[in-house]
Design an enzyme around this catalytic site. Structure first.
Site: not given
Ligand SMILES: Cc1ncc(C[n+]2csc(CCOP(=O)(O)OP(=O)(O)O)c2C)c(N)n1
Length: 373
Positions: A262, A266, A275
């Protein structure tokens, strides 16, 4: 007791990485995966990559100008998404997260729909069944369960198509994703799990998600896993095509781990400099999916300067379409909130709609009485 522990954290790509293009744009052979496209198809992939990156850049700019509430950038993940999206057949069905703008592009969803969602004026606005592309899911991992359920339905209908379920490395720590893996394995569901391992789940690095490479997770659930270079559009296309064929032929699920990065924040609400080190980003910039593919096209005389100029011009037209269209998006009609809750309506929803309509008209009257109308 003799215990064998595989403690490789899965954070380096390793020799198992399927690659058909080096970061320098050299075409390399792989013993199991190959791809042969027409010159026009090769150029089409470049066009997709550039336009998808432009959609993303324009959306980030619109957010900065206050036109969108938030945006989740796909910068760096274009090849993974275009490769997977272009591997799909017309009857296959995709379940995205909130970052799959490149897959949306491949499924002919107008980027203005995506802007509407992030502007807060619609829930996506496209008909999932028209594009075989489900609405975005913000709840991490939840769409993998929907995908497996949908795939089981397709299996029972004898549709002969497959489902592509997208999620991130962070999502692999969710119970939902592991439950989806288990159901898919047990029921032999025609689903391809496509994990974009972009190394970060907001500020959590991959080593906080797993001790073992993610693609190997599949073997514990009884199906195969493969790791592909997620910045190599040809490898992503070849691997996903084969995986979809495998699922369509009734062999059950398969997991693809697209090893990528990425490159942006985010979301537009995040500041990654808090970070992670800039040097990490610099190292990944050398593996940029678009630069490497452009070098491949030039080296193999598959595209000339006129073609690149035309793609640039198209990118400008697309950006204008997004800017003009975004500002012109209408505010939603408040009562539309109650549409599409159930496929065929529901008395409770009808009652709620009537109550809300009464509230809205009472509010309008009160405002008029105060002379503010
Ligand atoms: C069930 C849930 N827990 C926490 C969140 C908050 N949250 C949003 S994005 C994220 C990280 C996701 O990371 P990843 O699966 O690696 O996908 P990326 O965003 O890197 O594409 C989190 C914890 C959420 N949206 N849903």
């Amino acid at each position: 007791m003799h215990v064998i522990v595989d403690s490789s954290p899965g954070t380096s790509p390793g020799p198992e990485l399927v690659q058909l293009l080096t970061p320098e744009g050299e075409r390399v052979e792989h013993p199991e995966y190959s791809i042969e496209l027409s010159p026009q198809e090769y150029r089409g992939l470049y066009r997709d990559l550039v336009l998808v990156r432009r959609v993303d850049a324009e959306a980030v700019a619109l957010q900065r100008q206050g036109e969108l509430g938030i945006w989740a950038s796909l910068l760096g993940q274009e090849a993974a998404q275009v490769g997977a999206g272009r591997a799909m057949g017309p009857n296959d069905y995709a379940f995205p997260t909130y970052r799959e703008h490149g897959v949306a592009w491949c499924r002919d969803v107008d980027p203005l729909n995506l802007l509407g969602l992030f502007r807060g004026v619609n829930h996506g606005g496209w008909d999932p069944n028209e594009h075989n592309f489900h609405l975005y899911t913000i709840v991490i991992g939840a769409q993998t369960l929907h995908a497996v359920g949908y795939a089981m339905g397709m299996q029972r209908d004898g549709s002969g198509a497959a489902v592509l379920a997208f999620f991130g490395d962070g999502a692999t720590s969710q119970g939902d994703v592991n439950e989806a893996f288990n159901f898919a394995g047990v029921y032999n569901a025609p689903v391809v799990f496509f994990c974009q391992n972009n190394q970060w789940a907001i500020s959590e690095p991959l080593e906080r998600q797993t001790r073992a490479p993610l693609y190997r997770r599949a073997s514990g659930f009884g199906f195969p896993g493969v790791r592909v270079d997620g910045n190599d559009v040809l490898a992503c296309l070849a691997v996903t095509r084969e995986a979809l064929d495998y699922a369509r032929e009734g062999n059950g699920p398969i997991l693809i781990e697209a090893f990528t990065y990425r490159m942006g924040a985010h979301t537009t609400s995040d500041d990654p400099s808090r970070y992670r080190l800039q040097s990490e980003l610099e190292a990944w910039k050398l593996k940029d999916p678009i630069e490497r593919y452009k070098r491949f096209l030039i080296k193999n005389s598959l595209a000339d300067s006129d073609f690149f100029a035309e793609v640039d011009a198209e990118s400008e037209r697309l950006a204008r379409h997004m800017r003009d269209g975004c500002r012109a998006l209408p505010d939603p009609e408040p009562l539309s909130l109650f549409d599409h809750v159930y496929a065929e309506g529901h008395p409770l929803v009808d009652e709620e709609r009537a109550q809300f309509a009464a509230y809205l008209s009472a509010d309008v009257d009160a405002t008029a009485e105060r002379g503010e109308g």
